[in-house]
Design an enzyme around this catalytic site. Structure first.
Site, PDB file in Angstrom:
ATOM      1  N   GLU B 210       0.843  -1.184   0.000  1.00  0.00           N
ATOM      2  CA  GLU B 210       0.000   0.000   0.000  1.00  0.00           C
ATOM      3  C   GLU B 210       0.882   1.239   0.000  1.00  0.00           C
ATOM      4  O   GLU B 210       2.095   1.140   0.158  1.00  0.00           O
ATOM      5  CB  GLU B 210      -0.958  -0.004   1.188  1.00  0.00           C
ATOM      6  N   HIS B 248      -4.274   3.519   8.336  1.00  0.00           N
ATOM      7  CA  HIS B 248      -2.973   3.055   8.797  1.00  0.00           C
ATOM      8  C   HIS B 248      -2.034   4.243   8.962  1.00  0.00           C
ATOM      9  O   HIS B 248      -1.936   5.075   8.073  1.00  0.00           O
ATOM     10  CB  HIS B 248      -2.328   2.121   7.773  1.00  0.00           C
TER      11      HIS B 248
END
Lengths: 394, 295
Positions: B210, B248
């Site tokens: 990611e 995150h």
């Protein structure tokens, strides 16, 4: 959480990192009074009026003015307060200036840079200094990387005296300035640790004609995960810097970011939530938001999250993409049903459910009587949502 | 064959009497994992569900049960301490599920783990699972199938999605591991790729990355030099706006580095089959396996 410059400098001042004398002002009267007080205190007519927004590049955008006298400070404040400041860090929409920092003017001999960051690769806090202050550090790193000195700090010992001296003398500064800078770098590292920062940047860090070093700027970001052990951190938040929907989401325990499209998304897990936006875009759609309801979400939290999507007037279709792990599919279904019962559903809703308690979740949605389009996987769900939002032909 | 955990793995769960700890302890036992001990300070001498002995300290649990892997559910404010305790107690691997641990706590914990030679998966992760043998963490067991594809991912639910796609295609997994999205963690892509490349039970690897950081770029460089097995990948966050925090803490793009496009380019340049569609992770791996990529 980002801090304003004046808040960062207050942390510095308390820790013994020298900063200019200054005061915060929320209106022109306060700005003029601040300038008058500073001039009386220092005997110097020069003051600096600085826009306080959570973005860098303020000087180039017209948000920093160096002026002579209190009347000129008032005039500068008049111009800056309320202006929509656009810098390379604000995006094209810019940010409205709601507060100012009025500071004493100083006679600068040299501009340096100092930064403390978390280096993920080395898994250490790293201190960086450079003789090339006043420029974008990314630019310095690209063009003249040898002009950035850095030191990874062992958490067991902190920044040791000799390490700080290596950095300070490495910049080619002579005594007494190098010694002063080394001591200030030590204090700066202590601020980073004591306040649980994730970033501290001072650009420029200046050497005055007197040989003293002063932090002329302060860019400080705090680690949100450590907020529980800093009672004063929440008081430093500036709600006007945030999207109200995003702030409300955080308070309610989920993560929401507004985007520019028309397909509302509700997903569990940050990675799957990003992937869901990506797949909508891949099929020609535009996500209206990022929304991660989180692992341990309750029925009420799911309902609250769903209502945030329902309240966005740009949303033309909704895609719920859930892979239940900790979050159980039946809890998700109950939350969605509760939200729709309360707030109504005026746009098409596509739901893809998989994972823990999936059978019960699907059953609940089926029995609810709501107009729900069920998708067997995320590809089908995304295509349906894109078609229903009218982004492409069905 | 597999990496990190297998049917001989003996697990101690730190925080076994908490909400998440107890729920997932039962799920792990149900999956067939050898959960040999639990740790909750003050509850030593009692038993969890009348079957798993609870100890006050990890070192005592390890001494008396021979546990070699610790799974940690301890709340974030106390988790740095729990990891340090595990590091000194004699386990060889700690799997940290807890999310929201302050970064400075993780930097200190990682230093201690490195000093003791103990590996870590996580924090803020789903854990590690070898299908049919051992589950350490919170992944839904039923989506997995025993087989020969390794899965490594920075995301939790996206890992389940990828594994689900593989299983639906009849492609089983050797070991699946979520390494977590925090800025400072344990095992990274390069470590996982090293283990999968060396594992005789793994034929190919799915890598899910990611935005943020440079772990995918380093993985690409490593694949180019050292990995002969086919690798398929997906990078989440192509549509993410710059500088925004996407859940995150690790997923922040700032400036030019950390962007999905740069990561995809680096991986493709190393011969990795990268898909832009997260619904096609399984078929991308399938195609890579068939083609063997001529590597």
């Amino acid at each position: 959480m980002k801090l304003h410059e004046h808040q960062g400098k207050e942390l510095f001042r308390k820790a013994g990192v020298p900063v200019p004398l200054g005061r915060v002002a929320f209106n022109v009267d306060e700005a003029e009074a601040a300038a008058r007080a500073l001039i009386a205190e220092t005997g110097v007519e020069t003051v600096v009026v600085k826009a306080q927004i959570h973005a860098g590049g303020r000087g180039k955008g017209g948000g920093v003015k160096v002026v002579q006298g209190a009347a000129a400070a008032r005039e500068a404040a008049q111009r800056i307060l309320g202006m929509n400041l656009v810098t390379h860090q604000t995006g094209s929409e810019g940010k409205v200036v709601r507060r100012l920092l009025v500071e004493q003017g100083l006679r600068v001999a040299k501009e340096l840079y100092a930064g403390i960051v978390v280096d993920r690769d080395r898994r250490r806090v790293v201190m960086m200094v450079s003789s090339e202050g006043g420029m974008e550090i990314e630019e310095v790193a690209r063009r003249t990387p040898e002009k950035i000195l850095s030191r990874a700090i062992d958490p067991a010992y902190g920044l040791r005296g000799f390490e700080a001296r290596e950095l300070a003398f490495g910049l080619g500064l002579g005594e007494p300035t190098a010694g002063k800078l080394a001591r200030v770098l030590g204090a700066l590292y202590k601020v980073f640790v004591a306040e649980d920062c994730s970033l501290v940047e001072i650009n420029p860090f200046v050497v005055l004609e007197s040989g003293d070093v002063v932090a002329l700027d302060a860019k400080v970001t705090l680690d949100d995960n450590a907020a529980y052990r800093h009672k004063e951190h929440p008081t430093l938040a500036d709600p006007s810097e945030e999207d109200p929907a995003e702030a409300a989401a955080r308070a309610a325990g989920f993560s929401y970011i507004r985007m520019h499209g028309d397909i509302g998304c509700m997903v569990n897990g940050a990675g799957l939530a990003m992937a869901t936006m990506d797949i909508l875009k891949h099929h020609g759609g535009e996500p209206a938001n990022f929304l991660d309801v989180g692992g341990g979400a309750s029925k009420d939290q799911v309902a609250q999250a769903f209502k945030v999507i329902l309240s966005d007037p740009a949303v033309k279709a909704i895609f719920v993409n859930i892979f239940g792990g900790i979050l159980k599919c039946d809890v998700l279904a109950e939350g969605v049903i509760a939200a729709v019962r309360e707030a109504g559903l005026k746009v098409p809703l596509v739901v893809r459910l998989e994972g823990t308690n999936v059978a019960r979740g699907r059953q609940l949605l089926g029995e609810s009587g709501l107009a729900i389009q069920v998708a067997k996987d995320m590809d089908e769900g995304a295509k349906k949502a894109v078609a229903l939002a009218g982004d492409t032909e069905p | 064959m597999s990496i990190l955990v297998n049917k001989r793995t003996r697990v101690v769960i730190q925080g076994i009497t908490g909400g998440a700890g107890s729920f997932h302890a039962r799920q792990m036992l149900e999956y067939g994992t050898q959960v040999v001990a639990g740790v909750t300070p003050g509850k030593g001498g009692t038993k969890f569900d009348d079957r798993v002995p609870i100890f006050d300290t990890v070192s005592r649990a390890v001494r008396e049960t021979g546990a070699d892997v610790s799974c940690i559910f301890v709340p974030a404010p106390f988790c740095g301490d729990a990891i340090a305790e595990a590091a000194g107690a004699g386990v060889s691997l700690v799997v940290v599920i807890t999310e929201g641990i302050p970064t400075l706590d993780m930097i200190a914990a990682r230093r201690l783990l490195d000093e003791k030679g103990v590996r870590m998966v996580g924090p803020n992760c789903p854990g590690v699972l070898t299908p049919g043998e051992c589950k350490v963490g919170i992944a839904p067991g039923y989506v997995h199938t025993p087989g020969r594809v390794g899965v490594v991912s920075r995301s939790g639910t996206l890992t389940y999605e990828a594994v689900w796609q593989l299983s639906a295609l009849g492609i089983g997994q050797s070991t699946c591991l979520g390494i977590g999205g925090d800025p400072v963690g344990g095992i990274d892509f390069v470590d996982a790729l090293t283990m999968f490349e060396a594992d005789a039970g793994t034929d190919a690897v799915v890598l899910i990355g990611e935005i943020g950081g440079a772990a995918e770029e380093r993985a690409a460089a490593f694949v180019r030099e050292h990995v002969k097995k086919p690798v398929a990948a997906f990078i989440a966050g192509v549509t993410a706006p710059s500088g925004k925090r996407m859940g995150h803490a690790g997923a922040i793009i700032s400036g030019s580095s950390g962007k999905a496009a740069d990561k995809i380019e680096a991986l493709r340049g190393a011969g990795v089959a990268v898909t832009a569609n997260p619904a096609e992770i399984g078929v991308t791996l399938q195609a890579a396996l068939r083609g063997k990529k001529g590597r």
